[in-house]
Design an enzyme around this catalytic site. Sequence first.
Site, PDB file in Angstrom:
ATOM      1  NE  ARG A  36      -4.297  -1.666   1.639  1.00  0.00           N
ATOM      2  CZ  ARG A  36      -5.453  -1.619   2.268  1.00  0.00           C
ATOM      3  NH1 ARG A  36      -5.669  -0.680   3.153  1.00  0.00           N
ATOM      4  NH2 ARG A  36      -6.389  -2.496   2.028  1.00  0.00           N
ATOM      5  CG  ASP A 146     -14.228   8.188   5.134  1.00  0.00           C
ATOM      6  OD1 ASP A 146     -14.928   7.164   5.101  1.00  0.00           O
ATOM      7  OD2 ASP A 146     -12.976   8.144   5.153  1.00  0.00           O
TER       8      ASP A 146
HETATM    9  C1  SAM Z   1     -14.811  -0.237   4.693  1.00  0.00           C
HETATM   10  S1  SAM Z   1     -15.286   1.457   4.594  1.00  0.00           S
HETATM   11  C2  SAM Z   1     -16.949   1.372   5.155  1.00  0.00           C
HETATM   12  C3  SAM Z   1     -17.879   2.261   4.350  1.00  0.00           C
HETATM   13  C4  SAM Z   1     -19.365   2.119   4.680  1.00  0.00           C
HETATM   14  N1  SAM Z   1     -19.632   2.522   6.043  1.00  0.00           N
HETATM   15  C5  SAM Z   1     -19.834   0.710   4.436  1.00  0.00           C
HETATM   16  O1  SAM Z   1     -20.131  -0.015   5.412  1.00  0.00           O
HETATM   17  O2  SAM Z   1     -19.924   0.294   3.279  1.00  0.00           O
HETATM   18  C6  SAM Z   1     -14.409   2.122   6.008  1.00  0.00           C
HETATM   19  C7  SAM Z   1     -14.244   3.639   5.930  1.00  0.00           C
HETATM   20  O3  SAM Z   1     -13.797   4.078   7.228  1.00  0.00           O
HETATM   21  C8  SAM Z   1     -12.938   5.179   7.041  1.00  0.00           C
HETATM   22  N2  SAM Z   1     -12.136   5.374   8.261  1.00  0.00           N
HETATM   23  C9  SAM Z   1     -11.097   4.623   8.716  1.00  0.00           C
HETATM   24  N3  SAM Z   1     -10.609   5.122   9.863  1.00  0.00           N
HETATM   25  C10 SAM Z   1     -11.368   6.213  10.146  1.00  0.00           C
HETATM   26  C11 SAM Z   1     -11.361   7.165  11.214  1.00  0.00           C
HETATM   27  N4  SAM Z   1     -10.476   7.105  12.210  1.00  0.00           N
HETATM   28  N5  SAM Z   1     -12.278   8.158  11.170  1.00  0.00           N
HETATM   29  C12 SAM Z   1     -13.184   8.230  10.167  1.00  0.00           C
HETATM   30  N6  SAM Z   1     -13.233   7.374   9.140  1.00  0.00           N
HETATM   31  C13 SAM Z   1     -12.340   6.370   9.130  1.00  0.00           C
HETATM   32  C14 SAM Z   1     -12.133   4.814   5.797  1.00  0.00           C
HETATM   33  O4  SAM Z   1     -11.565   5.946   5.182  1.00  0.00           O
HETATM   34  C15 SAM Z   1     -13.189   4.119   4.936  1.00  0.00           C
HETATM   35  O5  SAM Z   1     -13.762   4.995   4.008  1.00  0.00           O
END
Ligand code: SAM
Length: 275
Positions: A36, A146
């Site tokens: 990554r 996000d």
């Molecule tokens: C797997 S996606 C989930 C998206 C959606 N909630 C779903 O269930 O389809 C996880 C998201 O969490 C975000 N994320 C990770 N760590 C985070 C943090 N500390 N604060 C806010 N968002 C975060 C990532 O950028 C990513 O877009």
Amino acid sequence: MKADITPQEYEAFKKFLQDACGILLGDNKQYLVKSRLRRILEENSLNSLGALLERLNRPGRGGLKEVVIDAMTTNETLWFRDNHPFRILQEKLLPEFSDRNGLSPLRIWSAACSTGQEPYSVAMVIDEYRRSRPGKLRDVKITATDISKSVLEVARRGEYEMIAIGRGLSPERQKQFFTASANGGWQIRPQIRSMVDFKELNLLDRYMLGKFDVILCRNVLIYFSADLKRDILTRLHGALNPGGYLILGASESLNGLPDLYEMVQCHPGIIYRKK
Ligand SMILES: C[S@@+](CC[C@H](N)C(=O)[O-])C[C@H]1O[C@@H](n2cnc3c(N)ncnc32)[C@H](O)[C@@H]1O
């Protein structure tokens, strides 16, 4: 990355990532880190993870920290993911909220919205509900947040390639809520786009968004430690209105915290009501 990752570098990077965004790397994820971060190291003429960490610790590191977090987050998402939450919203929560008295808007928060599929799916359900019950739920505000700037850019644009549209969206909804755009993509219609307000927010930071009736926090806490997960669930509780609901991902559960949330079985699907 030319050099292999040393155990010290890996430990230091794990700490950096957990402090920066909560993500807890497993013990043997060196290959993931390598793949990554490869492009970022090349673009910054860095030849080891240690050199990257050293740059991250320097003042004036520019947007490097954000770029690294961006690369390390998993942004996988789809329309109407898991189905149950959207059916529960449509059949239980929206009727409950539309029947309640009061003039305040219904407020919904998608707390890790990735490229927008989750909050836009919520907006579509609300649009459908309004059309089936004219005059109901006129005032709804959806906030979507996000940590990643790049996913928020995609979400705000609201334009998706055919392959992304195909993931979870029925042909009827595609026709109803999108228009074909000039470059072969699909543009979400303004009536859905305008219902969602996107903001950058790290779940580890303070939440200054006000109170919500429904919070969706799905498929993000799985990357965090048990302690951090508990801390965030406690803070989300503080961001809910009395009687508000929390919706987690299909594979997630709320272990502990019985003083804060009451489990609501929806057959199928489980949501949590603020106590
Ligand atoms: C797997 S996606 C989930 C998206 C959606 N909630 C779903 O269930 O389809 C996880 C998201 O969490 C975000 N994320 C990770 N760590 C985070 C943090 N500390 N604060 C806010 N968002 C975060 C990532 O950028 C990513 O877009």
